[in-house]
Design an enzyme around this catalytic site. Sequence first.
Site, short mmCIF file in Angstrom:
data_model
loop_
_atom_site.label_atom_id
_atom_site.label_comp_id
_atom_site.label_asym_id
_atom_site.label_seq_id
_atom_site.Cartn_x
_atom_site.Cartn_y
_atom_site.Cartn_z
N GLN A 1 0.83 -1.21 0.00
CA GLN A 1 0.00 0.00 0.00
C GLN A 1 0.87 1.27 0.00
O GLN A 1 2.07 1.22 0.27
CB GLN A 1 -0.91 -0.01 1.23
CG GLN A 1 -0.17 -0.24 2.55
CD GLN A 1 -0.99 -0.97 3.60
OE1 GLN A 1 -2.20 -1.05 3.50
NE2 GLN A 1 -0.33 -1.49 4.63
N HIS B 1 -8.81 3.09 19.98
CA HIS B 1 -8.07 2.03 20.68
C HIS B 1 -8.71 1.65 22.02
O HIS B 1 -8.64 0.50 22.43
CB HIS B 1 -6.59 2.42 20.81
CG HIS B 1 -5.92 2.51 19.48
ND1 HIS B 1 -5.26 3.62 19.02
CD2 HIS B 1 -5.88 1.61 18.45
CE1 HIS B 1 -4.82 3.40 17.79
NE2 HIS B 1 -5.19 2.19 17.43
N ASP C 1 -0.03 -12.16 6.21
CA ASP C 1 -1.44 -11.89 5.96
C ASP C 1 -2.29 -12.55 7.04
O ASP C 1 -2.17 -13.77 7.27
CB ASP C 1 -1.79 -12.45 4.56
CG ASP C 1 -3.19 -12.05 4.12
OD1 ASP C 1 -4.04 -11.72 4.97
OD2 ASP C 1 -3.43 -12.08 2.90
N GLY C 2 -3.14 -11.77 7.67
CA GLY C 2 -3.99 -12.30 8.74
C GLY C 2 -4.90 -13.41 8.27
O GLY C 2 -5.24 -14.33 9.04
N ASP D 1 -8.11 -5.30 13.76
CA ASP D 1 -7.81 -3.86 13.66
C ASP D 1 -7.31 -3.61 12.25
O ASP D 1 -6.12 -3.37 12.01
CB ASP D 1 -6.74 -3.52 14.71
CG ASP D 1 -6.44 -2.04 14.77
OD1 ASP D 1 -7.06 -1.27 14.02
OD2 ASP D 1 -5.56 -1.67 15.57
N THR E 1 -7.65 -2.33 7.96
CA THR E 1 -8.07 -1.28 7.03
C THR E 1 -9.46 -1.62 6.50
O THR E 1 -10.01 -2.68 6.81
CB THR E 1 -7.08 -1.21 5.85
OG1 THR E 1 -6.76 -2.54 5.44
CG2 THR E 1 -5.80 -0.52 6.23
N ASP E 2 -10.01 -0.74 5.70
CA ASP E 2 -11.33 -0.97 5.10
C ASP E 2 -11.22 -2.09 4.04
O ASP E 2 -10.11 -2.44 3.64
CB ASP E 2 -11.83 0.35 4.46
CG ASP E 2 -11.83 1.48 5.48
OD1 ASP E 2 -12.36 1.26 6.58
OD2 ASP E 2 -11.29 2.56 5.19
N1 AAT Z 1 -5.06 1.08 14.91
C1 AAT Z 1 -5.79 1.63 13.86
C2 AAT Z 1 -5.04 1.46 12.60
C3 AAT Z 1 -5.51 0.81 11.53
S1 AAT Z 1 -4.35 0.35 10.40
C4 AAT Z 1 -4.84 -1.22 9.83
C5 AAT Z 1 -3.66 -2.13 9.54
O1 AAT Z 1 -4.16 -3.33 8.97
C6 AAT Z 1 -2.63 -1.58 8.56
O2 AAT Z 1 -1.40 -1.45 9.20
C7 AAT Z 1 -2.57 -2.63 7.45
O3 AAT Z 1 -1.27 -2.84 6.94
C8 AAT Z 1 -3.11 -3.85 8.16
N2 AAT Z 1 -3.65 -4.88 7.27
C9 AAT Z 1 -4.39 -4.70 6.14
N3 AAT Z 1 -4.68 -5.89 5.59
C10 AAT Z 1 -4.13 -6.85 6.38
C11 AAT Z 1 -4.09 -8.27 6.31
N4 AAT Z 1 -4.69 -8.93 5.31
N5 AAT Z 1 -3.44 -8.93 7.30
C12 AAT Z 1 -2.83 -8.26 8.31
N6 AAT Z 1 -2.83 -6.92 8.40
C13 AAT Z 1 -3.47 -6.21 7.46
C14 AAT Z 1 -6.95 0.59 11.27
C15 AAT Z 1 -7.56 1.82 10.72
C16 AAT Z 1 -9.03 1.66 10.44
C17 AAT Z 1 -9.45 2.64 9.38
C18 AAT Z 1 -10.92 2.65 9.24
N7 AAT Z 1 -11.34 3.58 8.25
#
Ligand code: AAT
Length: 284
Positions: A32, A63, A138-139, A157, A159-160
């Site tokens: 990203q 948080h 990857d989660g 926690d 991303t969208d």
């Molecule tokens: N503590 C609030 C921060 C976040 S960031 C979300 C994180 O999810 C990012 O660092 C991203 O790299 C990670 N991420 C994305 N996809 C995966 C995946 N498949 N496996 C593991 N980690 C992942 C959350 C913000 C929320 C925003 C809402 N609009």
Amino acid sequence: MLDLWYTENHTDNVRFSIKTNKHIHSETSPFQQIDFFESEEFGTFFTLDGLMMVNEKDEFVYHDMITHVAMATNPNIKKVLVIGGGDGGTVRELTRYASIEQIDMVEIDERVVRLSQEYLPITAGKLTDPRVTLLFEDGLAYVKNKEDGYYDLILVDSTDPIGPGEGLFSHDFYNNCFRVLTDDGILINQHESPYYPSYAHEMKRAHSKIKGLFPITRVYQFHMPTYPSGHWLFGFASKKFDPLKDADLDAWNALGLKTKYYNTDIHAGAFALPTFVKEMLNDA
Ligand code: AAT
């Protein structure tokens, strides 16, 4: 003096802007686009693919709410999995509980963690706690390969559901979360926002998948000034505990943790949803 504004699209017709002092860092990781900024109103903040993730001023809301609702519902939580959360804010809140023995954080993008350690020590400062293990993968794959009944709590926690976070909203993922949770396990997941239709659509999709898997599924809300519409939700899914009937709120208060957003009145109040949100979730 030049005005420097960070702008993101909240919908095709709505934009959100923050006046910034400095664009501190910009890079494209294998997953990203990552940008860090400095601002008067929100302090240091970072965005992924042009969307606000964390800033110094309102991160406490998010948080607190991702962590303490589940922890007050079951004080015996010992093993926790955080998926995503590379800034470390969720882990920071978890480390405040002496009762937690193990925190595994699975973040797909190591660069988010390293940059947060450099620019956002306010959230990343507890990633070095001895109970914390950082796994950069990857989660989705992580939960697929994990044994049954391992974690007491999973906090998604993420991303969208666009880019690397997409798989974390899939039926397969929620199903594996159910499997790797203990018999009294709790899943808290990113539930997006009910307000703008594009986000509400994702909220409904996520909710309908989880509803089919867990016996107890609730949604709770909080105020996030920098997320689209400011109205944000987490999902609470559980095999045994009801967050309202079973939470031991007196026990949580007796811990004496000082929080800035969460309190035990909010715990109950956050599950009281506006009518339009209830209707959308019932339809989901
Ligand atoms: N503590 C609030 C921060 C976040 S960031 C979300 C994180 O999810 C990012 O660092 C991203 O790299 C990670 N991420 C994305 N996809 C995966 C995946 N498949 N496996 C593991 N980690 C992942 C959350 C913000 C929320 C925003 C809402 N609009």
